[in-house]
Scaffold this active site. Structure first.
Site, PDB file in Angstrom:
ATOM      1  N   ARG A  88       1.977 -35.822  24.111  1.00 34.29           N
ATOM      2  CA  ARG A  88       3.006 -35.635  23.089  1.00 34.29           C
ATOM      3  C   ARG A  88       2.362 -35.660  21.701  1.00 34.29           C
ATOM      4  NH1 ARG A  88       7.480 -39.894  25.304  1.00 34.29           N
ATOM      5  NH2 ARG A  88       5.595 -41.000  25.954  1.00 34.29           N
ATOM      6  N   LYS A 113      10.784 -39.340  39.857  1.00 33.72           N
ATOM      7  CA  LYS A 113      10.048 -40.481  39.298  1.00 33.72           C
ATOM      8  C   LYS A 113      10.335 -41.742  40.113  1.00 33.72           C
ATOM      9  CE  LYS A 113       9.058 -40.301  34.589  1.00 33.72           C
ATOM     10  NZ  LYS A 113       9.358 -40.435  33.177  1.00 33.72           N
ATOM     11  N   LYS A 119       6.992 -39.524  14.943  1.00 35.56           N
ATOM     12  CA  LYS A 119       8.461 -39.578  14.962  1.00 35.56           C
ATOM     13  C   LYS A 119       8.999 -40.785  14.173  1.00 35.56           C
ATOM     14  CE  LYS A 119       9.826 -42.082  19.167  1.00 35.56           C
ATOM     15  NZ  LYS A 119      10.311 -43.331  18.611  1.00 35.56           N
ATOM     16  N   ALA A 179     -11.502 -42.814  10.922  1.00 35.92           N
ATOM     17  CA  ALA A 179     -11.198 -41.473  10.423  1.00 35.92           C
ATOM     18  C   ALA A 179     -11.310 -40.480  11.571  1.00 35.92           C
ATOM     19  CB  ALA A 179     -12.177 -41.105   9.315  1.00 35.92           C
ATOM     20  N   VAL A 195       6.923 -47.142  28.542  1.00 37.75           N
ATOM     21  CA  VAL A 195       7.333 -48.497  28.139  1.00 37.75           C
ATOM     22  C   VAL A 195       8.142 -49.184  29.242  1.00 37.75           C
ATOM     23  CG1 VAL A 195       8.855 -49.758  26.543  1.00 37.75           C
ATOM     24  CG2 VAL A 195       7.235 -48.092  25.669  1.00 37.75           C
ATOM     25  N   PHE A 223       5.794 -53.208  21.041  1.00 37.08           N
ATOM     26  CA  PHE A 223       4.644 -52.892  20.182  1.00 37.08           C
ATOM     27  C   PHE A 223       3.412 -52.449  20.968  1.00 37.08           C
ATOM     28  CE2 PHE A 223       7.361 -55.826  17.895  1.00 37.08           C
ATOM     29  CZ  PHE A 223       7.508 -55.207  16.672  1.00 37.08           C
ATOM     30  N   LEU A 224       3.573 -52.173  22.280  1.00 41.67           N
ATOM     31  CA  LEU A 224       2.387 -51.828  23.084  1.00 41.67           C
ATOM     32  C   LEU A 224       1.792 -50.482  22.670  1.00 41.67           C
ATOM     33  CD1 LEU A 224       3.082 -49.418  25.340  1.00 41.67           C
ATOM     34  CD2 LEU A 224       4.218 -51.297  26.493  1.00 41.67           C
ATOM     35  N   ARG A 225       0.490 -50.337  22.967  1.00 43.38           N
ATOM     36  CA  ARG A 225      -0.194 -49.047  22.773  1.00 43.38           C
ATOM     37  C   ARG A 225      -0.405 -48.414  24.130  1.00 43.38           C
ATOM     38  NH1 ARG A 225      -5.525 -51.614  20.911  1.00 43.38           N
ATOM     39  NH2 ARG A 225      -4.628 -53.091  22.360  1.00 43.38           N
ATOM     40  N   CYS A 241       4.883 -41.681  18.980  1.00 37.82           N
ATOM     41  CA  CYS A 241       5.528 -42.670  18.105  1.00 37.82           C
ATOM     42  C   CYS A 241       5.227 -42.560  16.614  1.00 37.82           C
ATOM     43  CB  CYS A 241       5.234 -44.064  18.625  1.00 37.82           C
ATOM     44  SG  CYS A 241       6.092 -44.314  20.188  1.00 37.82           S
TER      45      CYS A 241
HETATM   46  P1  NAD Z   1       9.291 -41.865  28.154  1.00 36.59           P
HETATM   47  O1  NAD Z   1       9.781 -40.524  27.791  1.00 36.59           O
HETATM   48  O2  NAD Z   1       7.946 -42.034  28.767  1.00 36.59           O
HETATM   49  O3  NAD Z   1      10.337 -42.555  29.154  1.00 36.59           O
HETATM   50  C1  NAD Z   1      11.722 -42.517  29.007  1.00 36.59           C
HETATM   51  C2  NAD Z   1      12.365 -42.535  30.391  1.00 36.59           C
HETATM   52  O4  NAD Z   1      13.775 -42.673  30.255  1.00 36.59           O
HETATM   53  C3  NAD Z   1      12.138 -41.255  31.208  1.00 36.59           C
HETATM   54  O5  NAD Z   1      11.579 -41.574  32.452  1.00 36.59           O
HETATM   55  C4  NAD Z   1      13.542 -40.669  31.372  1.00 36.59           C
HETATM   56  O6  NAD Z   1      13.736 -39.996  32.604  1.00 36.59           O
HETATM   57  C5  NAD Z   1      14.395 -41.909  31.274  1.00 36.59           C
HETATM   58  N1  NAD Z   1      15.798 -41.674  30.922  1.00 36.59           N
HETATM   59  C6  NAD Z   1      16.306 -40.744  30.058  1.00 36.59           C
HETATM   60  N2  NAD Z   1      17.640 -40.862  30.009  1.00 36.59           N
HETATM   61  C7  NAD Z   1      17.978 -41.873  30.828  1.00 36.59           C
HETATM   62  C8  NAD Z   1      19.225 -42.471  31.183  1.00 36.59           C
HETATM   63  N3  NAD Z   1      20.376 -42.054  30.648  1.00 36.59           N
HETATM   64  N4  NAD Z   1      19.217 -43.493  32.073  1.00 36.59           N
HETATM   65  C9  NAD Z   1      18.060 -43.918  32.623  1.00 36.59           C
HETATM   66  N5  NAD Z   1      16.858 -43.397  32.315  1.00 36.59           N
HETATM   67  C10 NAD Z   1      16.823 -42.388  31.423  1.00 36.59           C
HETATM   68  O7  NAD Z   1       9.404 -42.747  26.827  1.00 36.59           O
HETATM   69  P2  NAD Z   1       8.457 -43.960  26.373  1.00 36.59           P
HETATM   70  O8  NAD Z   1       7.193 -43.445  25.817  1.00 36.59           O
HETATM   71  O9  NAD Z   1       8.434 -44.981  27.447  1.00 36.59           O
HETATM   72  O10 NAD Z   1       9.301 -44.518  25.130  1.00 36.59           O
HETATM   73  C11 NAD Z   1      10.525 -45.186  25.305  1.00 36.59           C
HETATM   74  C12 NAD Z   1      10.939 -45.844  23.990  1.00 36.59           C
HETATM   75  O11 NAD Z   1       9.983 -46.864  23.655  1.00 36.59           O
HETATM   76  C13 NAD Z   1      10.973 -44.918  22.775  1.00 36.59           C
HETATM   77  O12 NAD Z   1      12.041 -45.312  21.942  1.00 36.59           O
HETATM   78  C14 NAD Z   1       9.645 -45.165  22.082  1.00 36.59           C
HETATM   79  O13 NAD Z   1       9.711 -44.908  20.703  1.00 36.59           O
HETATM   80  C15 NAD Z   1       9.460 -46.649  22.340  1.00 36.59           C
HETATM   81  N6  NAD Z   1       8.055 -47.082  22.347  1.00 36.59           N
HETATM   82  C16 NAD Z   1       7.121 -46.338  22.998  1.00 36.59           C
HETATM   83  C17 NAD Z   1       5.798 -46.778  23.048  1.00 36.59           C
HETATM   84  C18 NAD Z   1       4.745 -45.950  23.730  1.00 36.59           C
HETATM   85  O14 NAD Z   1       3.564 -46.266  23.572  1.00 36.59           O
HETATM   86  N7  NAD Z   1       5.091 -44.931  24.492  1.00 36.59           N
HETATM   87  C19 NAD Z   1       5.444 -48.000  22.448  1.00 36.59           C
HETATM   88  C20 NAD Z   1       6.440 -48.750  21.808  1.00 36.59           C
HETATM   89  C21 NAD Z   1       7.745 -48.290  21.756  1.00 36.59           C
HETATM   90  C1  UGA Z   2       1.149 -46.925  18.496  1.00 38.51           C
HETATM   91  C2  UGA Z   2       0.988 -48.351  17.984  1.00 38.51           C
HETATM   92  O1  UGA Z   2      -0.402 -48.690  17.914  1.00 38.51           O
HETATM   93  C3  UGA Z   2       1.718 -49.342  18.883  1.00 38.51           C
HETATM   94  O2  UGA Z   2       1.646 -50.653  18.327  1.00 38.51           O
HETATM   95  C4  UGA Z   2       3.188 -48.920  18.993  1.00 38.51           C
HETATM   96  O3  UGA Z   2       3.888 -49.774  19.869  1.00 38.51           O
HETATM   97  C5  UGA Z   2       3.255 -47.504  19.513  1.00 38.51           C
HETATM   98  O4  UGA Z   2       2.525 -46.612  18.626  1.00 38.51           O
HETATM   99  C6  UGA Z   2       4.657 -46.996  19.572  1.00 38.51           C
HETATM  100  O5  UGA Z   2       5.510 -47.428  18.823  1.00 38.51           O
HETATM  101  O6  UGA Z   2       4.818 -46.137  20.428  1.00 38.51           O
HETATM  102  P1  UGA Z   2      -0.016 -45.474  20.411  1.00 38.51           P
HETATM  103  O7  UGA Z   2       0.691 -44.333  19.759  1.00 38.51           O
HETATM  104  O8  UGA Z   2       0.075 -45.646  21.871  1.00 38.51           O
HETATM  105  O9  UGA Z   2       0.503 -46.860  19.768  1.00 38.51           O
HETATM  106  O10 UGA Z   2      -1.578 -45.381  20.080  1.00 38.51           O
HETATM  107  P2  UGA Z   2      -2.536 -45.759  18.851  1.00 38.51           P
HETATM  108  O11 UGA Z   2      -3.739 -46.379  19.424  1.00 38.51           O
HETATM  109  O12 UGA Z   2      -1.854 -46.493  17.770  1.00 38.51           O
HETATM  110  O13 UGA Z   2      -2.962 -44.305  18.336  1.00 38.51           O
HETATM  111  C7  UGA Z   2      -2.022 -43.418  17.770  1.00 38.51           C
HETATM  112  C8  UGA Z   2      -2.748 -42.207  17.191  1.00 38.51           C
HETATM  113  O14 UGA Z   2      -3.527 -42.574  16.053  1.00 38.51           O
HETATM  114  C9  UGA Z   2      -3.730 -41.543  18.165  1.00 38.51           C
HETATM  115  O15 UGA Z   2      -3.661 -40.140  18.019  1.00 38.51           O
HETATM  116  C10 UGA Z   2      -5.091 -42.061  17.716  1.00 38.51           C
HETATM  117  O16 UGA Z   2      -6.150 -41.190  18.021  1.00 38.51           O
HETATM  118  C11 UGA Z   2      -4.877 -42.154  16.202  1.00 38.51           C
HETATM  119  N1  UGA Z   2      -5.741 -43.166  15.555  1.00 38.51           N
HETATM  120  C12 UGA Z   2      -5.639 -44.480  15.899  1.00 38.51           C
HETATM  121  C13 UGA Z   2      -6.617 -42.776  14.549  1.00 38.51           C
HETATM  122  O17 UGA Z   2      -6.714 -41.568  14.194  1.00 38.51           O
HETATM  123  N2  UGA Z   2      -7.392 -43.729  13.934  1.00 38.51           N
HETATM  124  C14 UGA Z   2      -7.311 -45.047  14.258  1.00 38.51           C
HETATM  125  O18 UGA Z   2      -8.027 -45.860  13.642  1.00 38.51           O
HETATM  126  C15 UGA Z   2      -6.414 -45.434  15.275  1.00 38.51           C
END
Ligand code: NAD
Ligand code: UGA
Length: 443
Positions: free
Chosen positions: A327, A35, A264, A253, A11, A153-155, A261
């Site tokens: 994850r 990184k 958790k 399905a 993100v 809200f990105l995927r 996400c």
């Molecule tokens: P990530 O684990 O990929 O990245 C987190 C980064 O934070 C790591 O690079 C880590 O080294 C760094 N970090 C940890 N402690 C730190 C500190 N004290 N100072 C600076 N950097 C530090 O996590 P992510 O997937 O990018 O998710 C981040 C947040 O966004 C989460 O709360 C997640 O729920 C939310 N989110 C994720 C997604 C997704 O698709 N991954 C989508 C929407 C929201």
């Molecule tokens: C999801 C949400 O789609 C994002 O909007 C949100 O920001 C993000 O979580 C987050 O909060 O991190 P993401 O987990 O990246 O995004 O991917 P999704 O495309 O939603 O898929 C999640 C899981 O559901 C995958 O394992 C996928 O295979 C599964 N899935 C998805 C299904 O089994 N069926 C579907 O119709 C869609």
């Protein structure tokens, strides 16, 4: 505007690069030196379509730099955007350790007025708590601080697209000026904006993920019934999805949802409700269905062939296609489950994995044994002498495999498609016994 994005993961890096593209001066800060070094030399530390190119472009333009120096990160920007991880603890509650560390860094190095923007997904009540923490620890007469919630809200796999074409922008806060300043960061994006209080913003994020997870568990439960009835779940979902009130999205399905996400965030919402003295029955059931979907699918496999002592090819160990993220990967959980059933050898085919040491992060594995797991490429003879192929993630590359050759080389040509990704007719014509998830053929 000058913005520091704290945390350079999926993100944080995407957000930092998109903000740089929108014309802001951006610093990406992460505690992970490796990184930071990679990012500064134009190498993306993870895989995300289109993002590597944007990184090169923005580095060349000089609109972004990455640092592991907390002091410089805090001092040089007025806007500090938090995007560190908030993983689950065993109780289901989100772990705020990284967030607390960030607040320490901010309070230690603050040198002027700041707006702290929370992009990480944080439990309901967290932004208000962050504000109290900062007000207690900082002399705000000297260094005024505001806190704004701006959930993401990105995927994964579509991060850039989703960030440049957001479905909505949610901005929660108490200070109109700070909220407006955050809104202005994104004015060149075409997006609806919702301005609200902290709790509303936090709940929009959790309720959205909870609802999407519920759609998946709903269709998976209907798929179990469709399987008994002889109905084709793909057509059922397509027919349902044509109603705009239902929509076709997240109605596929499969072997269940994974990723960093949905699992958790469902857990945290259930935990939060329990803390408030309430049980979220529907989400508990969503989780239960998801947690038992692999078991249901493996039972389906066992109704066709015994698993003990067999060699099985598993396609896809990322939690979905177009990402390297493992994850909470359904594919990895499936392998663990198969090993528990006595499968002798698992051959993994995944475009992002070259050695068994690259399998990581999925929690709670019970039967994992690296000796029994080997990695094969899509171009290899992965199915030679194998008893079954199981598809766990729908990577587009898997369509290009020489399935006819694989069927000939297999000891028994069973193809179990856990994502209903391949064409049943075509696969049957190439020599496979094709079994999908409720594809209309009764056992
Ligand atoms: P990530 O684990 O990929 O990245 C987190 C980064 O934070 C790591 O690079 C880590 O080294 C760094 N970090 C940890 N402690 C730190 C500190 N004290 N100072 C600076 N950097 C530090 O996590 P992510 O997937 O990018 O998710 C981040 C947040 O966004 C989460 O709360 C997640 O729920 C939310 N989110 C994720 C997604 C997704 O698709 N991954 C989508 C929407 C929201
Ligand atoms: C999801 C949400 O789609 C994002 O909007 C949100 O920001 C993000 O979580 C987050 O909060 O991190 P993401 O987990 O990246 O995004 O991917 P999704 O495309 O939603 O898929 C999640 C899981 O559901 C995958 O394992 C996928 O295979 C599964 N899935 C998805 C299904 O089994 N069926 C579907 O119709 C869609």
């Amino acid at each position: 505007m000058k913005i520091t994005v704290i945390g350079s993961g999926y993100v944080g890096t995407t957000t930092a690069l998109v903000l740089a593209k929108l014309g802001h001066e951006v610093i990406g800060y992460d505690v992970d030196d490796q990184k930071v070094m990679k990012l500064n030399s134009g190498i993306l530390p993870f895989s995300e379509p289109g993002l590597g190119q944007l990184l090169q472009e923005q580095l060349n333009r000089g609109s972004i730099t990455f640092t592991s120096d907390g002091k410089a990160a805090v001092e040089n920007s007025e806007i500090l955007m938090i995007s560190v991880g908030t993983p689950s603890t065993p109780s289901g509650a989100a772990d705020l350790t990284y967030l607390r560390q960030v607040l320490d860094t901010i309070t230690k190095h603050i040198n002027g007025p700041k707006i702290v923007v929370t992009k990480s997904t944080v439990p309901i009540g967290t932004n208000r708590w962050i504000k109290l923490e900062l007000l207690q620890k900082i002399d705000t007469s000297q260094y005024p601080v505001e806190v704004v919630s701006n959930p993401e809200f990105l995927r994964e796999g579509a991060a850039l697209y989703d960030s440049l074409q957001p479905s909505r922008m949610v901005i929660g806060g108490e200070d109109e000026q700070a909220v407006e300043k955050v809104r202005q960061l994104y004015t060149s994006l075409y997006s609806p904006f919702i301005k609200c209080n902290y709790e509303t913003a936090e709940m929009i994020k959790y309720a959205s993920n909870g609802f999407l997870a519920a759609k998946i568990s709903f269709i998976n439960e209907i798929a179990r019934l469709a399987d008994l009835a002889g109905a084709d779940i793909k057509q059922v979902a397509a027919g349902m999805g044509m109603d705009p009130r239902i929509s076709p999205h997240h109605l596929f399905a499969g072997i269940g949802y994974g990723g960093s996400c949905f699992p958790k965030d469902v857990d945290e919402l259930i935990y939060y409700a329990e803390e408030q003295g309430m049980k979220l029955q529907l989400l508990k059931e969503v989780k239960r269905i998801n947690d038992s979907q692999i078991e249901w699918f493996v039972q389906k496999i066992e109704s066709h062939m015994p698993l003990h002592g067999r060699t099985v090819v598993v396609m896809g160990v990322t939690f979905k296609e177009d990402t390297d993220d493992q994850r909470e990967s359904p594919g990895i959980k499936l392998i663990d489950y198969l090993l528990g059933k006595g499968v002798a050898k698992v051959r993994i085919v995944d475009p992002t994995v070259e050695s068994p040491e690259q399998i990581y992060r999925t929690k709670g594995l019970k039967h994992w044994d690296s000796q029994k797991v080997a990695i094969f490429s899509e171009k290899s003879d992965a199915a030679a002498g194998a008893h079954a192929v199981v598809l766990a993630a729908p990577w587009p590359q898997f369509e290009e495999i020489d399935w006819k050759r694989w069927a000939k080389q297999a000891e028994s040509a069973y193809l179990f498609d856990g994502r209903n990704f391949l064409d049943p007719q075509k696969m049957r014509s190439l020599g496979w016994v094709y079994v999908g998830i409720a594809r209309g053929d009764r056992l």
